[in-house]
Design an enzyme around this catalytic site. Structure first.
Site, short mmCIF file in Angstrom:
data_model
loop_
_atom_site.label_atom_id
_atom_site.label_comp_id
_atom_site.label_asym_id
_atom_site.label_seq_id
_atom_site.Cartn_x
_atom_site.Cartn_y
_atom_site.Cartn_z
CB SER A 42 -0.59 -12.29 -3.01
OG SER A 42 0.21 -12.51 -2.27
CG HIS A 67 2.43 -11.56 -6.49
ND1 HIS A 67 3.06 -10.95 -7.34
CD2 HIS A 67 2.52 -11.18 -5.23
CE1 HIS A 67 3.57 -9.77 -6.70
NE2 HIS A 67 3.40 -10.17 -5.31
CG ASP A 69 4.30 -11.35 -1.80
OD1 ASP A 69 4.64 -10.16 -2.59
OD2 ASP A 69 2.81 -11.58 -1.92
CG MET A 71 8.09 -10.71 2.69
SD MET A 71 6.80 -10.25 4.01
CE MET A 71 5.48 -10.08 2.52
CG HIS A 100 6.96 -8.55 -4.79
ND1 HIS A 100 6.17 -8.06 -3.98
CD2 HIS A 100 7.94 -7.48 -4.81
CE1 HIS A 100 6.35 -6.92 -3.73
NE2 HIS A 100 7.57 -6.58 -4.31
CG MET A 102 8.98 -7.36 -0.70
SD MET A 102 7.35 -7.62 -0.21
CE MET A 102 7.25 -9.11 -0.89
CG MET A 171 5.53 -2.39 -3.25
SD MET A 171 4.64 -3.93 -3.18
CE MET A 171 3.56 -3.90 -1.93
CG ASP A 209 1.68 -6.56 -4.46
OD1 ASP A 209 0.96 -6.88 -3.84
OD2 ASP A 209 3.03 -7.05 -4.40
C1 DX5 Z 1 2.79 -7.03 0.50
C2 DX5 Z 1 2.80 -8.13 -0.71
C3 DX5 Z 1 1.49 -8.28 -1.32
C4 DX5 Z 1 0.54 -8.85 -0.37
C5 DX5 Z 1 -0.79 -8.29 -0.87
O1 DX5 Z 1 4.03 -6.78 1.04
O2 DX5 Z 1 3.88 -7.72 -1.60
O3 DX5 Z 1 1.48 -9.11 -2.59
O4 DX5 Z 1 0.42 -10.08 -0.38
O5 DX5 Z 1 -1.99 -8.71 -0.07
P1 DX5 Z 1 -3.23 -7.75 -0.23
O6 DX5 Z 1 -3.69 -8.09 -1.59
O7 DX5 Z 1 -3.88 -8.57 0.70
O8 DX5 Z 1 -2.99 -6.40 0.26
ZN ZN Z 2 3.91 -8.83 -3.59
#
Ligand code: DX5
Ligand code: ZN
Length: 250
Positions: A42, A67, A69, A71, A100, A102, A171, A209
């Site tokens: 990620s 990956h 993320d 947000m 991903h 969010m 998640m 994840d």
């Molecule tokens: C959290 C993200 C993850 C995050 C995982 O909302 O979706 O992808 O980056 O990070 P770690 O592996 O550090 O928990």
């Molecule tokens: Zn993620």
């Protein structure tokens, strides 16, 4: 008027194009999805001051996907990065982008994510009013479609949508931040989801994840996970290449 030869050439070109499209789209997934161990670092935990260096590290590693993320500060209590950063990663990445989302109402941006280079686009079950339509739209644009569920959402709710999804992202922390503690109940969810997928005979992949590291990777793959996302465990390590390799071989 097209000559017979032109027609034949056109036909061969069409067959070649279809074959190329199929092999490209399948190369990010694996045809026989039993026993596959994919790793997706990620980039949320990467060093954004030296992003190129971290992208090169992932390119040179045994990792399978990037990956990313995304947000919006509404669906989750954090804001990450957007299109310009994804574009930059796409320019340098030699592996598929697993994006991903969010964000609320992701339908608004599906085309835009395709444009900047998403290969797999995952939306949240909790953020979509018409999930079936959203997944169909993602697939119609040539991306793999994923659906993610928060820790409080039961996998049973996916029963009617499983065949429409190429991937389910479980998640294992509350989304929004890297470096959180793995929620143990997620293991039961993986086992149950794997059962549901096998019962239906579909090829949907299970991605996990949040809080994934070398202490739980083996358990997660054994429970039925196909793809492990790891942020802190990879980028917080002194030897990220070694962690990725060990995770893949867990
Ligand atoms: C959290 C993200 C993850 C995050 C995982 O909302 O979706 O992808 O980056 O990070 P770690 O592996 O550090 O928990
Ligand atoms: Zn993620």
């Amino acid at each position: 008027m097209m000559s017979k030869i032109d027609e034949k050439l056109g036909y061969f070109k069409l067959v070649w194009l279809i074959n190329r499209a199929l092999s490209n789209s399948f190369s990010i997934f694996v045809k026989n999805n039993s026993m596959i161990h994919l790793v997706a670092p990620s980039m949320l935990s990467a060093d954004f001051g030296n992003l190129n260096q971290d992208i090169t590290m992932v390119n040179n590693s045994q990792a399978d996907w990037f990956h990313l993320d995304i947000m919006d500060g509404v669906f989750v209590p954090n804001i990450s990065f957007g299109f310009p950063v994804i574009k930059q990663i796409k320019k340098l990445a030699s592996k598929p982008l697993d994006v991903h989302l969010m964000i609320i109402d992701p339908d608004r941006y599906v085309e835009k994510f395709k444009e900047v280079g998403a290969d797999i686009l995952t939306v949240h079950y909790e953020a979509c009013t018409h999930l079936h339509r959203t997944l169909a739209q993602i697939r119609s644009l040539g991306m793999k479609a994923g659906v993610s569920i928060n820790p409080h959402t039961s996998v049973e709710l996916l029963d009617d949508i499983l065949e429409e999804a190429d991937l389910v992202l479980i998640m294992s922390v509350n989304p929004g931040f890297g470096g959180q503690k793995f929620i143990k109940n997620s293991i039961k969810k993986i086992t149950r989801l794997k059962e549901m997928i096998n019962n239906k005979g579909c090829k949907t992949l299970i991605e996990v994840d949040g809080g994934v590291d070398l202490t739980n990777a083996k358990t997660l793959y054994s429970a039925g996970a196909d793809v492990l996302v790891a942020g802190n465990a990879v980028f917080g390590a002194s030897d990220p290449l070694d962690v990725i390799e060990k995770m893949k071989n867990s």
